[in-house]
Design an enzyme around this catalytic site. Structure first.
Site, short mmCIF file in Angstrom:
data_model
loop_
_atom_site.label_atom_id
_atom_site.label_comp_id
_atom_site.label_asym_id
_atom_site.label_seq_id
_atom_site.Cartn_x
_atom_site.Cartn_y
_atom_site.Cartn_z
N ARG A 36 0.82 -1.22 0.00
CA ARG A 36 0.00 0.00 0.00
C ARG A 36 0.85 1.27 0.00
NH1 ARG A 36 -2.13 -3.81 -0.94
NH2 ARG A 36 -3.95 -4.82 -0.03
N SER B 174 -11.12 -1.18 3.35
CA SER B 174 -10.41 -1.38 4.61
C SER B 174 -9.91 -0.05 5.16
CB SER B 174 -9.21 -2.31 4.41
OG SER B 174 -9.65 -3.57 4.01
N GLU C 191 -5.26 3.47 6.33
CA GLU C 191 -5.07 3.40 4.87
C GLU C 191 -5.70 4.60 4.17
OE1 GLU C 191 -5.94 0.10 2.35
OE2 GLU C 191 -5.24 -1.34 3.82
#
Length: 297
Positions: A171, A222, A292
């Protein structure tokens, strides 16, 4: 900020007093003074030069699938790269613009018997956003398939970065650490496969998402990265936060690493709930969960 001056630049479509809810997957946020959709890269450069020279706050939006805007006025310019949507497919090589839809590309390549993007068939972002975030799922991500990325540098040069230079990690990418660079286009290398097998994987994963994720509510996927060897959702469940609410922002009953908008959640409610979870998990387990999603003021 003078909207008339921005319109005089003739760089593309200019919208004013935009409801940010329409441009984020959380369907939350306040009003943005201005949103611009540049016609092409040259017009994007003209716009960015003007904004920087005049010290005007601005942000490039993909599909708004990882952003949490506050409910106060965003007194600046949001930029959408929808017109940078070219697509060229030659054999197993894909050249695609930053504004192209990731799910659309995953389905299109699957139907051409190209395998690799099955993981992306449920990620509601653009190519630019996916490259920026190194979007991934099912133990795969963009970094495995992106050969090179065409970017606009802070000095308005168009430069090509190799996969190695993009520094893809979980990520994460070069672009996240160098936010003055803009993704314009990506070249992907996929593999040839059997169409029926590829489509079956996509169908199977769609079914799994329906079973395990709260797709019936607006969300941004998420919320936290999984800490090494752990699951963020399990930690959140263990502190008793499944179903926890702040206003209409709620920790999903189906998957605790999702926060969903069950009505008319504000961006501020979503942010407050995320920060509270982060604090509680740190207190209880001494694990510092990494968010995130991005908070935008």
């Amino acid at each position: 900020m003078d909207i008339k001056e921005i319109k005089k630049l003739k760089v593309g479509e200019v919208l004013t007093n935009v409801n940010i809810k329409k441009y984020t997957t959380y369907h939350a946020g306040g009003i943005a003074t201005c949103l611009v959709i540049p016609k092409d890269v040259d017009k994007l450069i003209v716009l960015l030069k003007y904004l920087k020279e005049n010290n005007i706050k601005h942000k490039i939006l993909g599909n708004g699938s990882n952003l949490i805007f506050s409910d106060s006025l965003y007194d600046g310019v949001l930029i959408k790269l929808d017109k940078l949507d070219k697509l060229e497919i030659t054999g197993n090589k894909i050249v695609v613009g930053a504004g192209y839809n990731l799910i659309k590309l995953a389905i299109k390549t699957a139907n051409l018997s190209l395998t690799g993007l099955e993981f992306a068939s449920g990620i509601p972002g653009t190519i630019g956003g996916a490259v920026f975030m190194n979007a991934g799922a099912y133990n795969s991500d963009m970094g495995y398939f992106v050969q090179k990325v065409k970017v606009l540098t802070p000095s308005y040069e168009i430069k090509t970065l190799t996969n190695k230079e993009m520094d893809f990690h979980y990520r994460s990418s070069f672009l996240q650490k160098n936010r003055d660079y803009v993704c314009l286009e990506a070249t992907l290398l996929l593999r040839h496969g059997k169409k029926e097998t590829i489509l079956e994987v996509i169908r199977d994963r769609k079914e799994r998402r329906i079973q395990s994720q709260p797709l019936e509510y607006p969300s941004a996927g998420s919320v936290f990265r999984n800490p090494e060897g752990m699951y963020a959702g399990k930690l959140i469940e263990d502190i008793g936060y499944k179903g926890k609410r702040k206003g209409d922002a709620m920790v999903s009953l189906k998957h605790a690493n999702f926060i969903v908008n069950v009505g008319n959640a504000s961006g501020d409610d979503i942010k407050a709930l995320i920060l509270e979870i982060k604090e509680k998990v740190k207190e209880e387990y001494n694990v510092d969960l990494k968010v995130e999603q991005e908070f935008v003021e």
